[in-house]
Design a protein around this motif. Structure first.
Motif, PDB file in Angstrom:
ATOM      1  N   PHE A   1     -82.066  19.675 -29.612  1.00 29.34           N
ATOM      2  CA  PHE A   1     -83.131  18.658 -29.748  1.00 29.34           C
ATOM      3  C   PHE A   1     -82.575  17.290 -30.122  1.00 29.34           C
ATOM      4  O   PHE A   1     -83.332  16.382 -30.456  1.00 29.34           O
ATOM      5  CB  PHE A   1     -84.113  19.114 -30.834  1.00 29.34           C
ATOM      6  N   CYS A   2     -81.250  17.136 -30.124  1.00 30.22           N
ATOM      7  CA  CYS A   2     -80.633  15.912 -30.659  1.00 30.22           C
ATOM      8  C   CYS A   2     -80.008  15.091 -29.540  1.00 30.22           C
ATOM      9  O   CYS A   2     -79.219  15.611 -28.744  1.00 30.22           O
ATOM     10  CB  CYS A   2     -79.577  16.281 -31.694  1.00 30.22           C
TER      11      CYS A   2
ATOM     12  N   GLY B   1     -75.929  10.163 -39.697  1.00 34.64           N
ATOM     13  CA  GLY B   1     -75.935   9.363 -38.479  1.00 34.64           C
ATOM     14  C   GLY B   1     -75.339  10.181 -37.345  1.00 34.64           C
ATOM     15  O   GLY B   1     -75.562  11.388 -37.237  1.00 34.64           O
TER      16      GLY B   1
ATOM     17  N   GLY C   1     -72.681  12.331 -35.384  1.00 32.69           N
ATOM     18  CA  GLY C   1     -71.521  13.148 -35.713  1.00 32.69           C
ATOM     19  C   GLY C   1     -71.779  14.234 -36.721  1.00 32.69           C
ATOM     20  O   GLY C   1     -72.800  14.268 -37.395  1.00 32.69           O
ATOM     21  N   GLU C   2     -70.839  15.149 -36.798  1.00 31.50           N
ATOM     22  CA  GLU C   2     -70.889  16.285 -37.723  1.00 31.50           C
ATOM     23  C   GLU C   2     -69.768  16.069 -38.754  1.00 31.50           C
ATOM     24  O   GLU C   2     -68.586  16.198 -38.434  1.00 31.50           O
ATOM     25  CB  GLU C   2     -70.680  17.584 -36.920  1.00 31.50           C
TER      26      GLU C   2
ATOM     27  N   SER D   1     -74.719  16.045 -44.641  1.00 21.70           N
ATOM     28  CA  SER D   1     -75.578  16.944 -43.862  1.00 21.70           C
ATOM     29  C   SER D   1     -74.746  17.621 -42.783  1.00 21.70           C
ATOM     30  O   SER D   1     -74.001  16.970 -42.057  1.00 21.70           O
ATOM     31  CB  SER D   1     -76.704  16.128 -43.225  1.00 21.70           C
ATOM     32  N   THR D   2     -74.878  18.951 -42.684  1.00 24.12           N
ATOM     33  CA  THR D   2     -74.006  19.687 -41.768  1.00 24.12           C
ATOM     34  C   THR D   2     -74.730  20.849 -41.094  1.00 24.12           C
ATOM     35  O   THR D   2     -75.655  21.427 -41.665  1.00 24.12           O
ATOM     36  CB  THR D   2     -72.768  20.242 -42.515  1.00 24.12           C
TER      37      THR D   2
ATOM     38  N   SER E   1     -78.391  21.869 -42.021  1.00 24.38           N
ATOM     39  CA  SER E   1     -79.337  21.813 -40.905  1.00 24.38           C
ATOM     40  C   SER E   1     -79.604  23.229 -40.426  1.00 24.38           C
ATOM     41  O   SER E   1     -78.869  23.763 -39.600  1.00 24.38           O
ATOM     42  CB  SER E   1     -78.752  20.956 -39.774  1.00 24.38           C
TER      43      SER E   1
ATOM     44  N   HIS F   1     -82.968  24.895 -39.461  1.00 24.33           N
ATOM     45  CA  HIS F   1     -83.850  24.797 -38.287  1.00 24.33           C
ATOM     46  C   HIS F   1     -84.476  26.102 -37.806  1.00 24.33           C
ATOM     47  O   HIS F   1     -85.374  26.068 -36.962  1.00 24.33           O
ATOM     48  CB  HIS F   1     -83.136  24.149 -37.086  1.00 24.33           C
TER      49      HIS F   1
ATOM     50  N   GLU G   1     -82.533  21.443 -44.098  1.00 22.68           N
ATOM     51  CA  GLU G   1     -83.296  20.665 -43.129  1.00 22.68           C
ATOM     52  C   GLU G   1     -83.814  21.609 -42.051  1.00 22.68           C
ATOM     53  O   GLU G   1     -83.118  22.550 -41.638  1.00 22.68           O
ATOM     54  CB  GLU G   1     -82.390  19.595 -42.501  1.00 22.68           C
TER      55      GLU G   1
ATOM     56  N   ASN H   1     -88.522  14.261 -33.736  1.00 20.27           N
ATOM     57  CA  ASN H   1     -88.659  12.948 -33.114  1.00 20.27           C
ATOM     58  C   ASN H   1     -88.424  13.150 -31.625  1.00 20.27           C
ATOM     59  O   ASN H   1     -87.301  13.376 -31.197  1.00 20.27           O
ATOM     60  CB  ASN H   1     -87.644  11.979 -33.706  1.00 20.27           C
TER      61      ASN H   1
ATOM     62  N   CYS I   1     -84.121  10.189 -36.881  1.00 21.25           N
ATOM     63  CA  CYS I   1     -83.188  11.321 -36.800  1.00 21.25           C
ATOM     64  C   CYS I   1     -83.060  11.806 -35.366  1.00 21.25           C
ATOM     65  O   CYS I   1     -84.059  12.046 -34.699  1.00 21.25           O
ATOM     66  CB  CYS I   1     -83.697  12.511 -37.612  1.00 21.25           C
ATOM     67  N   GLY I   2     -81.849  11.970 -34.934  1.00 20.28           N
ATOM     68  CA  GLY I   2     -81.617  12.562 -33.622  1.00 20.28           C
ATOM     69  C   GLY I   2     -81.736  11.592 -32.467  1.00 20.28           C
ATOM     70  O   GLY I   2     -81.554  11.964 -31.322  1.00 20.28           O
TER      71      GLY I   2
END
Ligand code: SAH
Length: 359
Positions: free
Chosen positions: A122-123, A163, A165-166, A197-198, A220, A222, A262, A296, A339-340
Protein backbone atom coordinates in the motif's frame (compact mmCIF):
# COMPACT_ATOMS: atom_id res chain seq x y z
CA UNK A 1 45.23 13.05 -0.33
CA UNK A 2 45.11 12.37 -4.03
CA UNK A 3 44.13 15.30 -6.18
CA UNK A 4 40.92 13.52 -7.21
CA UNK A 5 39.67 12.54 -3.77
CA UNK A 6 36.79 14.61 -2.47
CA UNK A 7 37.61 16.39 0.77
CA UNK A 8 36.35 14.53 3.80
CA UNK A 9 32.80 15.51 4.75
CA UNK A 10 32.87 16.86 8.26
CA UNK A 11 29.19 16.04 8.86
CA UNK A 12 29.89 12.35 8.30
CA UNK A 13 32.03 12.30 11.43
CA UNK A 14 30.88 11.57 14.95
CA UNK A 15 32.55 13.84 17.47
CA UNK A 16 35.20 11.32 18.62
CA UNK A 17 36.17 10.76 14.97
CA UNK A 18 36.39 14.51 14.38
CA UNK A 19 38.58 14.84 17.48
CA UNK A 20 40.89 12.15 16.12
CA UNK A 21 40.97 13.82 12.69
CA UNK A 22 41.95 17.14 14.26
CA UNK A 23 44.61 15.53 16.43
CA UNK A 24 46.04 13.70 13.43
CA UNK A 25 46.55 17.13 11.88
CA UNK A 26 48.30 18.56 14.91
CA UNK A 27 45.33 20.37 16.50
CA UNK A 28 43.67 19.86 19.85
CA UNK A 29 40.76 17.42 19.79
CA UNK A 30 38.47 19.55 21.94
CA UNK A 31 37.92 21.96 19.04
CA UNK A 32 35.54 19.30 17.76
CA UNK A 33 33.11 20.46 20.46
CA UNK A 34 33.17 24.00 19.15
CA UNK A 35 32.71 22.78 15.58
CA UNK A 36 29.74 20.61 16.63
CA UNK A 37 28.25 23.65 18.34
CA UNK A 38 28.54 25.75 15.17
CA UNK A 39 27.27 23.13 12.76
CA UNK A 40 24.45 21.54 14.77
CA UNK A 41 23.49 23.90 17.58
CA UNK A 42 23.87 27.22 15.78
CA UNK A 43 23.62 26.17 12.15
CA UNK A 44 26.81 27.72 10.75
CA UNK A 45 28.57 25.67 8.07
CA UNK A 46 30.93 28.33 6.71
CA UNK A 47 34.16 27.68 8.64
CA UNK A 48 35.37 31.25 8.17
CA UNK A 49 32.49 32.32 10.44
CA UNK A 50 33.54 29.99 13.26
CA UNK A 51 35.10 32.90 15.10
CA UNK A 52 36.30 31.08 18.22
CA UNK A 53 38.64 28.89 16.17
CA UNK A 54 42.14 30.06 15.30
CA UNK A 55 42.84 31.37 11.80
CA UNK A 56 45.12 28.43 11.28
CA UNK A 57 42.49 25.85 12.21
CA UNK A 58 39.87 27.59 10.06
CA UNK A 59 42.26 27.50 7.13
CA UNK A 60 42.92 23.82 7.69
CA UNK A 61 39.21 23.01 7.90
CA UNK A 62 38.51 24.97 4.73
CA UNK A 63 41.31 23.23 2.87
CA UNK A 64 40.80 19.65 4.00
CA UNK A 65 37.11 19.25 4.84
CA UNK A 66 33.81 19.91 3.21
CA UNK A 67 30.49 20.40 4.97
CA UNK A 68 27.82 19.14 2.61
CA UNK A 69 24.21 20.13 3.15
CA UNK A 70 21.21 18.88 1.17
CA UNK A 71 19.72 21.63 -0.99
CA UNK A 72 16.01 22.48 -0.95
CA UNK A 73 14.71 22.10 -4.50
CA UNK A 74 11.02 22.29 -3.66
CA UNK A 75 8.97 23.24 -0.65
CA UNK A 76 5.19 22.71 -0.44
CA UNK A 77 2.89 23.81 2.35
CA UNK A 78 -0.39 22.07 3.11
CA UNK A 79 -3.54 23.86 4.21
CA UNK A 80 -3.05 22.10 7.57
CA UNK A 81 0.43 23.60 8.02
CA UNK A 82 2.37 20.45 7.12
CA UNK A 83 5.35 21.21 4.90
CA UNK A 84 7.11 18.87 2.51
CA UNK A 85 10.70 19.44 1.43
CA UNK A 86 12.28 17.87 -1.62
CA UNK A 87 16.01 17.80 -0.94
CA UNK A 88 18.83 17.23 -3.38
CA UNK A 89 21.90 15.29 -2.25
CA UNK A 90 25.47 15.68 -3.54
CA UNK A 91 25.05 13.01 -6.21
CA UNK A 92 21.85 14.62 -7.51
CA UNK A 93 19.55 12.03 -5.89
CA UNK A 94 16.56 13.43 -4.04
CA UNK A 95 14.67 12.60 -0.85
CA UNK A 96 11.64 14.05 0.88
CA UNK A 97 11.36 15.24 4.47
CA UNK A 98 8.18 16.46 6.13
CA UNK A 99 7.50 18.96 8.90
CA UNK A 100 4.34 18.28 10.89
CA UNK A 101 3.37 21.18 13.18
CA UNK A 102 1.20 19.15 15.51
CA UNK A 103 0.28 20.85 18.69
CA UNK A 104 1.84 20.78 21.14
CA UNK A 105 4.92 19.07 19.67
CA UNK A 106 6.64 19.70 16.36
CA UNK A 107 7.77 16.73 14.32
CA UNK A 108 10.28 16.21 11.54
CA UNK A 109 9.60 13.12 9.44
CA UNK A 110 12.97 12.08 8.06
CA UNK A 111 14.06 9.64 5.33
CA UNK A 112 16.75 6.99 5.74
CA UNK A 113 17.01 5.74 2.15
CA UNK A 114 16.38 6.99 -1.38
CA UNK A 115 13.42 4.74 -2.16
CA UNK A 116 12.82 1.53 -0.22
CA UNK A 117 13.25 -2.18 -0.88
CA UNK A 118 10.41 -3.38 1.34
CA UNK A 119 7.68 -3.08 -1.32
CA UNK A 120 4.75 -2.90 1.12
CA UNK A 121 1.61 -3.33 -0.95
CA UNK A 122 0.00 0.00 0.00
CA UNK A 123 3.07 2.27 0.02
CA UNK A 124 4.14 4.47 -2.88
CA UNK A 125 7.76 4.71 -1.76
CA UNK A 126 7.87 0.92 -2.05
CA UNK A 127 7.11 1.28 -5.76
CA UNK A 128 10.43 3.03 -6.28
CA UNK A 129 12.53 0.17 -5.07
CA UNK A 130 15.73 1.00 -3.26
CA UNK A 131 17.92 3.50 -5.07
CA UNK A 132 20.53 3.85 -2.34
CA UNK A 133 21.12 4.17 1.38
CA UNK A 134 21.52 7.61 2.88
CA UNK A 135 24.69 8.36 4.82
CA UNK A 136 24.53 9.43 8.45
CA UNK A 137 25.42 12.97 7.34
CA UNK A 138 22.52 12.98 4.89
CA UNK A 139 20.07 11.73 7.52
CA UNK A 140 21.18 14.41 10.01
CA UNK A 141 21.46 16.87 7.10
CA UNK A 142 17.67 16.73 6.63
CA UNK A 143 17.27 17.76 10.27
CA UNK A 144 19.75 20.63 9.82
CA UNK A 145 17.96 21.87 6.71
CA UNK A 146 14.48 21.72 8.26
CA UNK A 147 15.63 23.34 11.51
CA UNK A 148 17.07 26.26 9.52
CA UNK A 149 14.26 26.60 6.98
CA UNK A 150 11.66 26.60 9.76
CA UNK A 151 13.73 28.73 12.18
CA UNK A 152 13.60 25.98 14.75
CA UNK A 153 17.20 25.76 15.99
CA UNK A 154 16.03 26.83 19.45
CA UNK A 155 12.74 24.94 19.49
CA UNK A 156 12.30 21.40 20.75
CA UNK A 157 11.11 19.03 18.06
CA UNK A 158 10.57 15.32 17.66
CA UNK A 159 11.99 13.16 14.89
CA UNK A 160 10.21 10.20 13.34
CA UNK A 161 12.16 7.97 10.98
CA UNK A 162 9.01 7.43 8.92
CA UNK A 163 9.95 9.12 5.68
CA UNK A 164 11.30 7.21 2.71
CA UNK A 165 13.15 3.99 3.44
CA UNK A 166 13.45 1.27 6.05
CA UNK A 167 15.81 2.45 8.81
CA UNK A 168 16.83 -1.04 9.91
CA UNK A 169 17.76 -1.85 6.31
CA UNK A 170 20.32 0.97 6.61
CA UNK A 171 21.31 0.11 10.15
CA UNK A 172 24.81 1.52 10.58
CA UNK A 173 24.11 4.92 9.05
CA UNK A 174 20.88 5.24 11.01
CA UNK A 175 22.58 4.47 14.33
CA UNK A 176 25.44 6.81 13.53
CA UNK A 177 22.91 9.54 12.73
CA UNK A 178 21.21 8.95 16.10
CA UNK A 179 24.55 9.30 17.89
CA UNK A 180 25.31 12.56 16.08
CA UNK A 181 21.81 13.90 16.88
CA UNK A 182 22.25 12.95 20.54
CA UNK A 183 25.69 14.56 20.90
CA UNK A 184 25.55 16.97 23.83
CA UNK A 185 27.64 19.56 21.98
CA UNK A 186 25.41 19.44 18.92
CA UNK A 187 21.62 18.98 18.69
CA UNK A 188 21.73 17.28 22.09
CA UNK A 189 18.54 15.41 21.25
CA UNK A 190 17.10 13.03 23.75
CA UNK A 191 16.56 9.63 22.13
CA UNK A 192 13.09 9.80 23.70
CA UNK A 193 12.24 12.44 21.12
CA UNK A 194 13.16 10.11 18.27
CA UNK A 195 10.97 7.28 16.95
CA UNK A 196 12.29 4.59 14.67
CA UNK A 197 9.61 2.90 12.58
CA UNK A 198 10.34 -0.49 11.03
CA UNK A 199 8.72 -3.43 9.26
CA UNK A 200 10.67 -5.58 11.73
CA UNK A 201 13.90 -6.91 10.25
CA UNK A 202 14.48 -9.40 13.03
CA UNK A 203 18.30 -9.59 13.35
CA UNK A 204 18.50 -5.78 13.20
CA UNK A 205 15.76 -5.47 15.80
CA UNK A 206 17.71 -7.75 18.13
CA UNK A 207 20.81 -5.64 17.58
CA UNK A 208 18.83 -2.47 18.25
CA UNK A 209 17.79 -3.90 21.62
CA UNK A 210 21.44 -3.72 22.68
CA UNK A 211 22.18 -0.16 21.51
CA UNK A 212 23.26 2.43 24.09
CA UNK A 213 21.18 5.10 22.34
CA UNK A 214 17.67 3.77 22.23
CA UNK A 215 14.97 5.54 20.21
CA UNK A 216 11.27 4.85 20.68
CA UNK A 217 10.25 1.86 18.65
CA UNK A 218 7.34 1.64 16.22
CA UNK A 219 6.58 -1.62 14.44
CA UNK A 220 4.63 -1.55 11.18
CA UNK A 221 2.44 -4.56 11.90
CA UNK A 222 -0.68 -3.97 9.74
CA UNK A 223 -2.16 -7.46 10.22
CA UNK A 224 -2.50 -9.99 13.05
CA UNK A 225 -1.73 -13.16 11.06
CA UNK A 226 1.08 -14.26 8.76
CA UNK A 227 -1.43 -15.08 6.03
CA UNK A 228 -2.70 -11.50 5.94
CA UNK A 229 0.58 -9.76 6.68
CA UNK A 230 2.50 -11.73 4.07
CA UNK A 231 0.34 -10.14 1.37
CA UNK A 232 0.95 -6.63 2.67
CA UNK A 233 4.55 -6.70 3.88
CA UNK A 234 6.56 -9.10 1.70
CA UNK A 235 9.35 -9.38 4.30
CA UNK A 236 6.85 -11.13 6.58
CA UNK A 237 7.49 -14.27 4.57
CA UNK A 238 10.95 -14.23 6.12
CA UNK A 239 10.26 -12.74 9.57
CA UNK A 240 6.78 -13.67 10.73
CA UNK A 241 4.36 -12.04 13.13
CA UNK A 242 5.03 -14.33 16.10
CA UNK A 243 8.80 -13.90 15.86
CA UNK A 244 8.43 -10.12 15.78
CA UNK A 245 6.12 -10.15 18.80
CA UNK A 246 8.54 -12.42 20.67
CA UNK A 247 11.38 -9.94 20.14
CA UNK A 248 9.09 -7.08 21.19
CA UNK A 249 8.28 -8.88 24.43
CA UNK A 250 11.98 -9.06 25.23
CA UNK A 251 12.77 -5.53 24.07
CA UNK A 252 14.27 -3.42 26.88
CA UNK A 253 11.81 -0.65 27.67
CA UNK A 254 12.13 2.11 30.20
CA UNK A 255 9.42 2.29 32.84
CA UNK A 256 6.05 3.36 31.47
CA UNK A 257 7.29 3.12 27.89
CA UNK A 258 5.49 1.19 25.21
CA UNK A 259 6.17 -0.07 21.72
CA UNK A 260 3.94 1.50 19.09
CA UNK A 261 2.29 -0.89 16.66
CA UNK A 262 1.31 0.84 13.44
CA UNK A 263 -1.65 -0.63 11.62
CA UNK A 264 -2.66 0.74 8.24
CA UNK A 265 -6.41 0.14 7.91
CA UNK A 266 -7.44 -1.18 4.50
CA UNK A 267 -11.16 -1.54 3.72
CA UNK A 268 -12.24 -5.17 3.63
CA UNK A 269 -8.68 -6.46 4.07
CA UNK A 270 -7.66 -6.03 7.71
CA UNK A 271 -10.38 -3.82 9.21
CA UNK A 272 -12.95 -6.37 10.38
CA UNK A 273 -13.84 -6.70 14.07
CA UNK A 274 -12.37 -10.20 14.05
CA UNK A 275 -9.05 -8.75 12.86
CA UNK A 276 -9.17 -6.36 15.81
CA UNK A 277 -9.88 -9.23 18.20
CA UNK A 278 -6.98 -11.24 16.78
CA UNK A 279 -4.73 -8.19 17.09
CA UNK A 280 -5.76 -7.71 20.72
CA UNK A 281 -4.96 -11.34 21.47
CA UNK A 282 -1.60 -11.09 19.73
CA UNK A 283 -0.62 -8.00 21.73
CA UNK A 284 -1.77 -9.33 25.11
CA UNK A 285 1.27 -9.15 27.38
CA UNK A 286 3.16 -6.68 25.18
CA UNK A 287 3.69 -3.16 26.48
CA UNK A 288 2.03 -1.69 23.45
CA UNK A 289 0.06 1.15 22.00
CA UNK A 290 -1.69 0.74 18.69
CA UNK A 291 -1.60 3.55 16.16
CA UNK A 292 -4.27 3.02 13.52
CA UNK A 293 -3.45 4.67 10.20
CA UNK A 294 -6.41 4.85 7.84
CA UNK A 295 -4.95 4.27 4.38
CA UNK A 296 -3.84 7.32 2.48
CA UNK A 297 -5.17 6.28 -0.88
CA UNK A 298 -3.34 7.14 -4.09
CA UNK A 299 -3.65 6.23 -7.75
CA UNK A 300 -1.97 2.89 -8.29
CA UNK A 301 -2.54 1.68 -4.73
CA UNK A 302 -4.98 -1.22 -4.95
CA UNK A 303 -6.73 -0.61 -1.60
CA UNK A 304 -9.34 1.68 -0.12
CA UNK A 305 -9.59 3.61 3.09
CA UNK A 306 -12.26 2.20 5.43
CA UNK A 307 -15.30 4.28 6.37
CA UNK A 308 -15.08 6.35 9.56
CA UNK A 309 -17.57 3.94 11.13
CA UNK A 310 -15.35 0.95 10.36
CA UNK A 311 -12.33 2.80 11.80
CA UNK A 312 -14.27 3.64 14.99
CA UNK A 313 -15.53 0.10 15.33
CA UNK A 314 -12.02 -1.32 14.97
CA UNK A 315 -10.61 1.12 17.52
CA UNK A 316 -13.42 0.32 19.96
CA UNK A 317 -12.76 -3.43 19.86
CA UNK A 318 -9.11 -2.77 20.73
CA UNK A 319 -10.03 -0.37 23.53
CA UNK A 320 -12.53 -2.91 24.89
CA UNK A 321 -9.60 -5.32 25.16
CA UNK A 322 -7.72 -2.72 27.25
CA UNK A 323 -5.30 -1.73 24.51
CA UNK A 324 -4.08 1.86 24.24
CA UNK A 325 -5.21 2.96 20.81
CA UNK A 326 -5.03 6.12 18.72
CA UNK A 327 -6.01 6.96 15.16
CA UNK A 328 -3.39 8.84 13.19
CA UNK A 329 -4.67 12.03 11.64
CA UNK A 330 -3.73 12.28 8.02
CA UNK A 331 -1.59 15.37 7.51
CA UNK A 332 -0.52 17.05 4.31
CA UNK A 333 -2.55 14.89 1.95
CA UNK A 334 -3.11 17.83 -0.42
CA UNK A 335 0.66 18.08 -1.00
CA UNK A 336 1.18 14.30 -1.06
CA UNK A 337 3.15 14.42 2.16
CA UNK A 338 1.05 11.89 4.08
CA UNK A 339 2.30 8.46 5.17
CA UNK A 340 3.15 6.29 2.23
CA UNK A 341 2.87 9.08 -0.31
CA UNK A 342 6.54 10.04 -0.55
CA UNK A 343 7.91 9.17 -3.92
CA UNK A 344 10.39 10.71 -6.27
CA UNK A 345 9.21 9.61 -9.70
CA UNK A 346 12.52 10.04 -11.48
CA UNK A 347 14.25 7.65 -9.08
CA UNK A 348 11.86 4.77 -9.64
CA UNK A 349 13.24 1.23 -9.90
CA UNK A 350 11.84 -2.25 -9.57
CA UNK A 351 11.17 -2.99 -5.92
CA UNK A 352 10.08 -6.57 -6.44
CA UNK A 353 13.41 -7.56 -7.96
CA UNK A 354 15.40 -6.01 -5.16
CA UNK A 355 13.33 -7.62 -2.44
CA UNK A 356 13.93 -10.97 -4.06
CA UNK A 357 17.64 -10.38 -3.45
CA UNK A 358 17.06 -9.69 0.25
CA UNK A 359 14.87 -12.69 1.01
N1 SAH B 1 9.93 1.58 6.55
C1 SAH B 1 9.45 2.03 7.82
C2 SAH B 1 9.24 3.52 7.93
C3 SAH B 1 8.60 4.27 6.78
S1 SAH B 1 6.86 4.14 6.51
C4 SAH B 1 8.19 1.29 8.19
O1 SAH B 1 7.66 0.56 7.37
O2 SAH B 1 7.76 1.40 9.32
C5 SAH B 1 6.05 4.91 7.87
C6 SAH B 1 4.63 4.36 8.10
O3 SAH B 1 3.74 4.74 7.04
C7 SAH B 1 4.61 2.83 8.12
O4 SAH B 1 3.83 2.36 9.19
C8 SAH B 1 3.96 2.51 6.80
O5 SAH B 1 3.39 1.25 6.78
C9 SAH B 1 2.95 3.63 6.68
N2 SAH B 1 2.38 3.76 5.33
C10 SAH B 1 2.96 3.43 4.16
N3 SAH B 1 2.12 3.67 3.13
C11 SAH B 1 0.99 4.16 3.66
C12 SAH B 1 -0.25 4.62 3.11
N4 SAH B 1 -0.47 4.61 1.77
N5 SAH B 1 -1.20 5.06 3.95
C13 SAH B 1 -0.97 5.09 5.28
N6 SAH B 1 0.18 4.70 5.86
C14 SAH B 1 1.14 4.22 5.05
Amino acid sequence: MSSQALPEDLVELERPALEAALEARGHRGFHARQIFGWVYRIGVTDVSSMTDLSRELRALLAAEFAIRTPAIVQRDKSVDGTEKFLLKLVDGRTVESVFIPDTPSMTFCISTQVGCAMACAFCLTGRMGLVRNLTAGEIVGQVRVLADALHMRDVHFNIVLMGMGEPLHNYDATMKALRILADEHGFNMSPRRITLSTVGILPALEKLAREPIMPNLAISLHAPTDAQRGDLVPLNRKYGVNDIIAVCKRFPLKRRHRITFEYVLLAGVNDRPEDARRLAKLLAGVKSKVNLIPLNAAPGIPFERPSDDAIDRFARVLADHDLVVSVRKSRGRDIRAACGQLIVESERKSAAQQLAVMM
